[in-house]
Design an enzyme around this catalytic site. Structure first.
Site, PDB file in Angstrom:
ATOM      1  N   ASP A   1      -9.828  -6.209  -3.191  1.00 52.58           N
ATOM      2  CA  ASP A   1      -9.275  -5.073  -2.451  1.00 52.58           C
ATOM      3  C   ASP A   1     -10.404  -4.148  -2.012  1.00 52.58           C
ATOM      4  OD1 ASP A   1      -7.820  -2.794  -1.586  1.00 52.58           O
ATOM      5  OD2 ASP A   1      -6.149  -3.373  -2.889  1.00 52.58           O
TER       6      ASP A   1
ATOM      7  N   SER B   1       0.835  -1.204   0.000  1.00 55.94           N
ATOM      8  CA  SER B   1       0.000   0.000   0.000  1.00 55.94           C
ATOM      9  C   SER B   1       0.872   1.258   0.000  1.00 55.94           C
ATOM     10  CB  SER B   1      -0.967  -0.062   1.186  1.00 55.94           C
ATOM     11  OG  SER B   1      -2.028   0.850   1.008  1.00 55.94           O
TER      12      SER B   1
ATOM     13  N   HIS C   1      -7.081  -6.257   0.733  1.00 60.01           N
ATOM     14  CA  HIS C   1      -6.017  -5.260   0.591  1.00 60.01           C
ATOM     15  C   HIS C   1      -4.690  -5.688   1.234  1.00 60.01           C
ATOM     16  CE1 HIS C   1      -4.373  -1.288  -0.137  1.00 60.01           C
ATOM     17  NE2 HIS C   1      -4.045  -1.182   1.137  1.00 60.01           N
TER      18      HIS C   1
END
Length: 254
Positions: free
Chosen positions: A191, A93, A221
């Site tokens: 996600d 991320s 995610h």
């Protein structure tokens, strides 16, 4: 007692892998991947970003994404100071956004790398909502007050900070053509935090280098701890094994 996350340094072979964690995360995000790669004789460093891993979510919100960019650069310098000439860098991320920026701006420092579920191309996200949930969980876990008003008071701070993180992504996106080494992208099909199809727009800007786009249809995610994490670990290991490490050329046998 709640255990405080710390930076993770696992010195092993001559090949170094830098792993950068997510916005509301810690090195625990990438611990299982780190342990997997450690067994393959890689040296692993997963630094704890400034303000993270504490009992107060405001410690994150009072920082600036430029500080985490600086942390990322210092992590590279740490590995270089330990004598590592060849480094691969990955991140989850936000960590992947910073890893991508490193690959863009310091192409000679890395042999390859990439991201896991990182919004490099502009996409819609649910990060604010997720951070507020995270803040509530942290406060509850540490026996602190969690009124709705208190959690909601974090919202403008989160939104302001996310705007600075998006600038980091914009810098990376605009400079993708500077990446010269092989590039790895992993995206979770389920996600819940970012639009998954953004990864394809990122790939479109990578005509100048070899890249690997890996899709994990059952994952959410935080793909590094999800149902397909073993596949991700193996895919990362295969990617690393195919890089042009200098000791592949016989140095190891001398």
């Amino acid at each position: 007692m709640v255990q405080v996350p710390e930076s993770l340094f696992l010195p092993h072979g001559k090949r170094a892998v830098l792993l950068l964690h997510a916005y509301s995360g810690s090195p625990n995000d990438v611990r299982m991947l780190a342990r997997f790669l450690e067994k393959l004789d890689y040296t692993i460093y997963a630094p704890l970003f400034t303000g993270h891993g504490t009992s107060d979510p405001l410690d994150i919100l009072h920082e600036h994404s430029e500080q985490w960019w600086q942390d990322s650069q210092e992590a590279v310098e740490f590995l270089q100071s330990k004598g590592f000439q060849e480094i691969a860098v990955f991140g989850l991320s936000m960590g992947g956004t910073l890893a991508t920026r490193l690959l863009c701006e310091q192409p000679d420092s890395f042999i390859g790398g990439g991201f896991f579920c990182s919004p490099i191309a502009p996409v819609k996200t649910n990060v604010t909502k997720n951070f507020l949930l995270y803040a509530q969980q942290v406060l509850e876990r540490n026996g602190k007050e969690t009124t709705e008003e208190k959690i909601e008071s974090y919202r403008p701070l989160v939104e302001q900070q996310l705007a600075t993180i998006e600038k980091q992504a914009q810098i990376a996106y605009e400079n993708l053509t500077q990446i010269k080494s092989p590039f790895f992208m992993a995206q979770a099909g389920k996600d819940e935090m970012i639009e998954a199809d953004g990864v394809f727009r990122t790939a479109e800007r990578l005509q100048q280098t070899a890249f690997s786009l890996n899709w994990y249809p059952k994952s959410g995610h935080v793909i590094t701890v999800g149902p397909e994490r073993r596949q991700l670990e193996q895919d990362v290991a295969d990617f690393l094994a195919a890089l042009g490490w200098r000791e592949n050329n016989g140095e190891k046998n001398n």
